[in-house]
Design a protein around this motif. Sequence first.
Motif, PDB file in Angstrom:
ATOM      1  N   LEU A  47       4.688  -2.990   1.439  1.00 35.52           N
ATOM      2  CA  LEU A  47       3.591  -2.045   1.674  1.00 35.52           C
ATOM      3  C   LEU A  47       2.482  -2.665   2.522  1.00 35.52           C
ATOM      4  CD1 LEU A  47       3.158  -0.441  -1.874  1.00 35.52           C
ATOM      5  CD2 LEU A  47       4.745   0.176  -0.060  1.00 35.52           C
ATOM      6  N   THR A  73       0.201   5.040  -3.940  1.00 30.22           N
ATOM      7  CA  THR A  73      -0.273   3.952  -3.080  1.00 30.22           C
ATOM      8  C   THR A  73      -0.964   4.462  -1.820  1.00 30.22           C
ATOM      9  OG1 THR A  73       1.917   3.842  -2.022  1.00 30.22           O
ATOM     10  CG2 THR A  73       1.513   2.374  -3.892  1.00 30.22           C
ATOM     11  N   THR A  79       0.292   5.826   0.742  1.00 30.92           N
ATOM     12  CA  THR A  79       1.043   5.407   1.933  1.00 30.92           C
ATOM     13  C   THR A  79       2.031   6.491   2.358  1.00 30.92           C
ATOM     14  OG1 THR A  79       2.693   4.308   0.530  1.00 30.92           O
ATOM     15  CG2 THR A  79       0.869   2.958   1.369  1.00 30.92           C
TER      16      THR A  79
END
Length: 542
Positions: free
Chosen positions: A380, A226, A228
């Motif tokens: 997220l 992702t 992240t």
Amino acid sequence: MSAVEEQQFWVAIGILIKNYHALNKKIFGVVITQVQKQQDEQLCDSTQDELEMTLREQPERRTCKGFRIGFKLLPKKLKENILATGFVGETIDTFNYLLFLFLNVLTDFQERHYKCLFASDDFENFSVRLNGGQLEVESKQTEWQEFSLKSKLLSWSQSKQDDTKVKSLGLVNVEKYNDLYKELKQKHAQRLLQYWQTAQESTDPLKFIYEDLAIAAYLIVLWAQTQTEPKAFADLGCGNGLLVHILNAEGYKGYGYDIRKRKLWSLYPEETSSNLIEQAVEPNSFGLDFPDIDWLIGNHSDELSPWLPVLAGRLGTHFFLLPCCPYELSGAKFQRRNTSISAYQDFFHYVLTVSEQCGFETLQDRLKIPSTKRLALLGLKRTTRDTQNLEHFVQEELQKYKIGDPNDETITIKLREKEERVRNCTQVDRCIIDGLVLKIFRLLLASHEDSWSGRLSMRQIAQTLTKEELSGIKAECGGIKTLLRNKHEVFQFCGGDLFGIRKPQTTAVPHPRLTTKKRDCFFKLHHPLGCPLDDAECTFIH
């Protein structure tokens, strides 16, 4: 055995295709690498969605004869993944048919009668057919095919499609996750077990070690997928600090907060032990000591679980949460909202609602860990940065459980105390316990429902005891009820609000060299009829 309908057969096959690992404990998971459909004796590329739709359709509406499916099996221990090929469809003799070939090299089907030229030594080829409403399975392992394969297929044939169920590891690449998990076990498990032995921890090391290694593998793969990856993370309610240590060891900067220091903390390397902070996380005053923290982690964080999305919203971070013990935002025990589902699911939906009220586009996933509480929530991305609605929601929730003066605007949040008291009657003076047990025992005998035992309600028992007798345990969780349950060798719960005297029963006597009798038999000493068991049968000293 009841007949299996054709549509039920295809339901079972659809489940089998994606869940072969349920039949073979050596396999962690299955990845479908290729789907081809057979039309007019030709194989052409297809998709997993088309395969699933075809299996759900009524047989007479199908437009293709079958599918060829390429698999990658992900072993739990073997280093290399294993390739397999399956064929699902209808054979020339009109039997409904599924064939699995486990291969070292994927090969194309050449004829309708297939031969496996590269069979794996680790897994058994097998075939499944529906013939006249009866399942026919073939493999060389007759016991496995009868008690595992056939049994599962019959169970799956009765399954109903549930598209709402959270898929296991649905947000990460399963192959990358499994590879990393095996690597982390190889690198860390033995050393972590030595930490446990040195600290003389009473908790089960295998459960904690493998669970936190799995969570670490999940987070690392998720962060990479992702994009992240955290500058730094904070594990709130980190407990033994194991997850923080594993992630630190893998190069991820992060900190752990907990109200009490654990014995394991001092055994970790300096780069971890210096990042474990003994501090209460008070939700309304908690702030980040380290400005680069952009991920919050709640790994079975008990009272803090519903606060993770709130804190992440306030602090502008992402979050990962495995809700565990159910609590309200106030710190009170969770009050059920929906009794048509399990208590755990009800609490999970509550925390999901909190997350959504905090403005998060909340994702759900099911982890593969040795815990019954393995549903995860992930924040997220936020749909809004406005914290006004967040704070309004929090205040409304807290007002429901306001403590103290109703005119006082201050709302107390009651979380865990620094020193956790043991309140299960085990810390009460032994003389008080023995005296109460004997008195209650005689009260039950006096009610003489039969020659052995009487029954009394909790209320009747409590009314016959003096304040002085009850004062020794009045502060204990459950009080007199806990005392009776703890003395299960003497008393038994009879349902409702009733307790009675337990009549000793003959059980399998352990080998005398393995068991030593340590306590006198209560019934031999105190029951008018003595103990109904012989000395050799009773597990207590006569």
